[in-house]
Motif scaffolding. Structure first.
Motif, PDB file in Angstrom:
ATOM      1  N   PHE A  95      -0.274  16.397   2.606  1.00 57.98           N
ATOM      2  CA  PHE A  95      -1.141  15.281   2.245  1.00 57.98           C
ATOM      3  C   PHE A  95      -0.413  14.292   1.327  1.00 57.98           C
ATOM      4  CE2 PHE A  95      -4.070  13.375  -0.835  1.00 57.98           C
ATOM      5  CZ  PHE A  95      -4.782  12.561   0.032  1.00 57.98           C
ATOM      6  N   LEU A  96       0.349  14.794   0.372  1.00 59.96           N
ATOM      7  CA  LEU A  96       1.045  13.894  -0.556  1.00 59.96           C
ATOM      8  C   LEU A  96       2.077  13.017   0.148  1.00 59.96           C
ATOM      9  CD1 LEU A  96       1.436  16.121  -3.729  1.00 59.96           C
ATOM     10  CD2 LEU A  96      -0.173  14.253  -3.319  1.00 59.96           C
ATOM     11  N   ALA A 147       1.865   8.990   0.253  1.00 55.75           N
ATOM     12  CA  ALA A 147       2.989   8.125  -0.129  1.00 55.75           C
ATOM     13  C   ALA A 147       3.325   7.143   0.991  1.00 55.75           C
ATOM     14  CB  ALA A 147       4.202   8.971  -0.479  1.00 55.75           C
ATOM     15  N   LYS A 148       3.362   7.629   2.224  1.00 58.67           N
ATOM     16  CA  LYS A 148       3.659   6.763   3.363  1.00 58.67           C
ATOM     17  C   LYS A 148       2.574   5.698   3.529  1.00 58.67           C
ATOM     18  CE  LYS A 148       4.878   6.778   8.226  1.00 58.67           C
ATOM     19  NZ  LYS A 148       5.151   7.548   9.432  1.00 58.67           N
ATOM     20  N   LEU A 196       2.857   3.000   0.709  1.00 53.67           N
ATOM     21  CA  LEU A 196       3.957   2.062   0.982  1.00 53.67           C
ATOM     22  C   LEU A 196       3.618   1.119   2.136  1.00 53.67           C
ATOM     23  CD1 LEU A 196       7.047   4.394   0.525  1.00 53.67           C
ATOM     24  CD2 LEU A 196       6.287   2.544  -0.980  1.00 53.67           C
ATOM     25  N   ALA A 197       3.026   1.654   3.182  1.00 56.72           N
ATOM     26  CA  ALA A 197       2.659   0.819   4.333  1.00 56.72           C
ATOM     27  C   ALA A 197       1.591  -0.195   3.949  1.00 56.72           C
ATOM     28  CB  ALA A 197       2.174   1.697   5.484  1.00 56.72           C
ATOM     29  N   ALA A 198       0.622   0.221   3.150  1.00 58.16           N
ATOM     30  CA  ALA A 198      -0.446  -0.694   2.736  1.00 58.16           C
ATOM     31  C   ALA A 198       0.105  -1.806   1.849  1.00 58.16           C
ATOM     32  CB  ALA A 198      -1.545   0.073   2.003  1.00 58.16           C
ATOM     33  N   LEU A 199       1.004  -1.461   0.928  1.00 55.99           N
ATOM     34  CA  LEU A 199       1.585  -2.495   0.062  1.00 55.99           C
ATOM     35  C   LEU A 199       2.480  -3.451   0.846  1.00 55.99           C
ATOM     36  CD1 LEU A 199       2.315  -0.468  -3.177  1.00 55.99           C
ATOM     37  CD2 LEU A 199       0.525  -2.174  -2.786  1.00 55.99           C
ATOM     38  N   ILE A 231      -5.236  -3.675  -6.030  1.00 56.42           N
ATOM     39  CA  ILE A 231      -6.166  -2.739  -6.684  1.00 56.42           C
ATOM     40  C   ILE A 231      -6.954  -1.927  -5.653  1.00 56.42           C
ATOM     41  CG2 ILE A 231      -8.163  -2.562  -8.221  1.00 56.42           C
ATOM     42  CD1 ILE A 231      -6.960  -5.063  -9.668  1.00 56.42           C
ATOM     43  N   PRO A 232      -7.677  -2.555  -4.716  1.00 52.28           N
ATOM     44  CA  PRO A 232      -8.389  -1.726  -3.732  1.00 52.28           C
ATOM     45  C   PRO A 232      -7.452  -1.023  -2.751  1.00 52.28           C
ATOM     46  CG  PRO A 232      -8.728  -4.048  -3.254  1.00 52.28           C
ATOM     47  CD  PRO A 232      -8.015  -3.968  -4.567  1.00 52.28           C
ATOM     48  N   ALA A 233      -6.298  -1.624  -2.468  1.00 51.25           N
ATOM     49  CA  ALA A 233      -5.368  -0.988  -1.522  1.00 51.25           C
ATOM     50  C   ALA A 233      -4.818   0.318  -2.095  1.00 51.25           C
ATOM     51  CB  ALA A 233      -4.226  -1.937  -1.177  1.00 51.25           C
ATOM     52  N   ILE A 234      -4.434   0.304  -3.374  1.00 51.59           N
ATOM     53  CA  ILE A 234      -3.832   1.487  -3.990  1.00 51.59           C
ATOM     54  C   ILE A 234      -4.878   2.530  -4.373  1.00 51.59           C
ATOM     55  CG2 ILE A 234      -2.594   2.271  -6.059  1.00 51.59           C
ATOM     56  CD1 ILE A 234      -1.023  -0.368  -5.931  1.00 51.59           C
TER      57      ILE A 234
END
Length: 138
Positions: free
Chosen positions: A3-4, A8-9, A12-15, A60-63
């Motif tokens: 899950f971790l 993480a993936k 990174l993809a969302a950012l 903020i909402p993405a992370i």
């Protein structure tokens, strides 16, 4: 995959998707400033302000919400285009009750970021290109 690692993936993809959306909307803002008879901030100033604003407000909402919820759905095998779209739209829907214009922009940007994140993570990929094993071969 743990899950971790998925989280993480997904983060990174969302950012990365958020940066792309911020660049596109900043470009749109620059074009609007260029077409305006008297732009207050100028072309570059308008683009820089919009780019920074989207990164600050959108991260903020993405992370804190989008990426963790999507990673959990992915980990449980429930990630799909529809669920990723729903995750991307929820913060914008909540914001509609507070600020209509900001909520509409959040809906559009959130949907694009969520769908791009799903595409980048490949959570819904199928195995149709894997060769099928021959029967009787073992």
């Amino acid at each position: 995959m743990t899950f971790l690692r998925r989280l993480a993936k997904t983060e990174l993809a969302a950012l990365a998707a958020l940066v792309v959306v911020a660049i596109l909307v900043a470009g749109f803002s620059a074009v609007q400033a260029w077409l305006a008879p008297s732009a207050v901030l100028g072309i570059a100033g308008s683009a820089v302000i919009v780019f920074g604003y989207i990164l600050i407000i959108g991260s903020i909402p993405a992370i804190t919400f989008g990426a963790p919820v999507y990673a959990l759905l992915w980990h449980r095998g429930k990630a799909s285009w529809a669920t990723s779209l729903a995750v991307g739209l929820l913060p914008g829907l909540a914001l509609l009750f507070i600020a209509k214009d900001l909520g509409l922009w959040s809906l559009a940007c959130g949907a694009i970021v969520a769908l791009a994140t799903h595409a980048a993570c490949g959570a819904g990929s199928n195995n149709s290109f894997k060769p099928t094993p021959l029967r009787g071969a073992a």
